[in-house]
Design an enzyme around this catalytic site. Sequence first.
Site, PDB file in Angstrom:
ATOM      1  CG  ASP A  11      -1.953   1.091   1.185  1.00  0.00           C
ATOM      2  OD1 ASP A  11      -2.921   0.932   0.413  1.00  0.00           O
ATOM      3  OD2 ASP A  11      -1.814   2.121   1.877  1.00  0.00           O
ATOM      4  CB  SER A  12       0.248   4.749  -0.920  1.00  0.00           C
ATOM      5  OG  SER A  12      -0.946   4.960  -0.200  1.00  0.00           O
ATOM      6  CE1 TYR A  43       3.398   5.719  -2.982  1.00  0.00           C
ATOM      7  CE2 TYR A  43       2.557   4.020  -4.458  1.00  0.00           C
ATOM      8  CZ  TYR A  43       3.534   4.497  -3.602  1.00  0.00           C
ATOM      9  OH  TYR A  43       4.651   3.729  -3.385  1.00  0.00           O
ATOM     10  N   GLY A  44      -2.129   9.213  -4.390  1.00  0.00           N
ATOM     11  CA  GLY A  44      -3.334   9.588  -5.140  1.00  0.00           C
ATOM     12  C   GLY A  44      -3.253  10.900  -5.883  1.00  0.00           C
ATOM     13  CB  CYS A  74      -2.603   0.817  -2.799  1.00  0.00           C
ATOM     14  SG  CYS A  74      -2.663   2.541  -3.282  1.00  0.00           S
ATOM     15  CG  ASN A  75      -8.926   1.114  -3.581  1.00  0.00           C
ATOM     16  OD1 ASN A  75      -9.928   0.525  -3.966  1.00  0.00           O
ATOM     17  ND2 ASN A  75      -8.554   1.076  -2.306  1.00  0.00           N
ATOM     18  CB  THR A  76      -3.913   4.971  -5.864  1.00  0.00           C
ATOM     19  OG1 THR A  76      -4.859   5.661  -5.039  1.00  0.00           O
ATOM     20  CG2 THR A  76      -3.269   5.945  -6.816  1.00  0.00           C
ATOM     21  CB  CYS A 184      -9.067   5.502  -0.620  1.00  0.00           C
ATOM     22  SG  CYS A 184      -7.519   5.901   0.232  1.00  0.00           S
ATOM     23  CG  HIS A 186      -5.132   5.584   3.733  1.00  0.00           C
ATOM     24  ND1 HIS A 186      -4.541   4.970   2.654  1.00  0.00           N
ATOM     25  CD2 HIS A 186      -4.119   6.032   4.513  1.00  0.00           C
ATOM     26  CE1 HIS A 186      -3.222   5.072   2.760  1.00  0.00           C
ATOM     27  NE2 HIS A 186      -2.941   5.701   3.890  1.00  0.00           N
TER      28      HIS A 186
HETATM   29  N1  DGL Z   1      -3.956   3.752  -0.277  1.00  0.00           N
HETATM   30  C1  DGL Z   1      -4.359   4.482  -1.429  1.00  0.00           C
HETATM   31  C2  DGL Z   1      -5.582   3.874  -2.101  1.00  0.00           C
HETATM   32  O1  DGL Z   1      -6.130   2.867  -1.690  1.00  0.00           O
HETATM   33  C3  DGL Z   1      -4.538   5.953  -1.290  1.00  0.00           C
HETATM   34  C4  DGL Z   1      -3.665   6.796  -0.447  1.00  0.00           C
HETATM   35  C5  DGL Z   1      -2.703   7.696  -1.173  1.00  0.00           C
HETATM   36  O2  DGL Z   1      -3.128   8.679  -1.806  1.00  0.00           O
HETATM   37  O3  DGL Z   1      -1.517   7.407  -1.085  1.00  0.00           O
HETATM   38  O4  DGL Z   1      -5.996   4.406  -3.113  1.00  0.00           O
END
Ligand code: DGL
Length: 264
Positions: A11-12, A43-44, A74-76, A184, A186
């Site tokens: 994950d980020s 990351y987003g 991480c979805n991103t 996301c 988080h």
């Molecule tokens: N963990 C990231 C997600 O699931 C988002 C957090 C980020 O912007 O780093 O998209």
Amino acid sequence: MDNNSPIGILDSGVGGLTAADCVSRLLPDESIVYFGDGANMPYGNKSREEIIRLANRMIYYLEGRGVKMILLACNTISSLKSSLSCGVPSIDIVSAGAAAVGQIAGAGETVGLIATKATVDCKAYDKAVGSLGKGITLISNASTSLPKIIDSQLENASLLDEKIRECIDPIVLSGRVTKLILGCSHFPIIREEISLIYPELELIDPAEMQAKMLKDYLSKEGKAALPGKREVKLYTSGPPTEFDATLRRLAIAPDDIESVVWED
Ligand code: DGL
């Protein structure tokens, strides 16, 4: 690599600990090696090229730890799955989230999505949900600030409250949505805060489906861990205390937490 090799989760930042938590509950024999890129999150708000470069570095790191497969928590990152270099089988969280929507939402329903700017902009969820063929459409809104606040200011209740409303109000005010995808990793960490403000919304955490998909995959492939010594190791490129506040909200208990300094 064998059945008792660990599951890699990346994950980020701290968000993927929610996926690690789901895996721990559903598959208590599986060892986990987690990597959160705290030094580089969020990351987003980054470019596609930068997200791919950073994600590939984490994948390479986890592969070096002998993982038998990788969960893209991480979805991103998952939104760019087709551009990643992964040498072991992987399960991305966007496909899992779409599968969960397919089970929970009715044909033709409109569902809410909150995610990062990168995830919303590339329409990965719209495409994945569209491919279900149920005529389900999404109303999406991105937050450019919430993931970072969750990562490093989880105790700041008033700031969280303000940013949650800023992100979700426009979706709720459409009057068309009763279900909301936490798109996301988080966001499930602040699930309680979201439910307190919007008790009428059914929240969909894609990490729950991702853990189920992992379980199915491991049993189908005969790769499930045999009962024995299980280990949970967390790595972060940020400070070693980075996971503390999130871990207080989850059931997962790591055996070891280590800070990694990237060599660029
Ligand atoms: N963990 C990231 C997600 O699931 C988002 C957090 C980020 O912007 O780093 O998209």
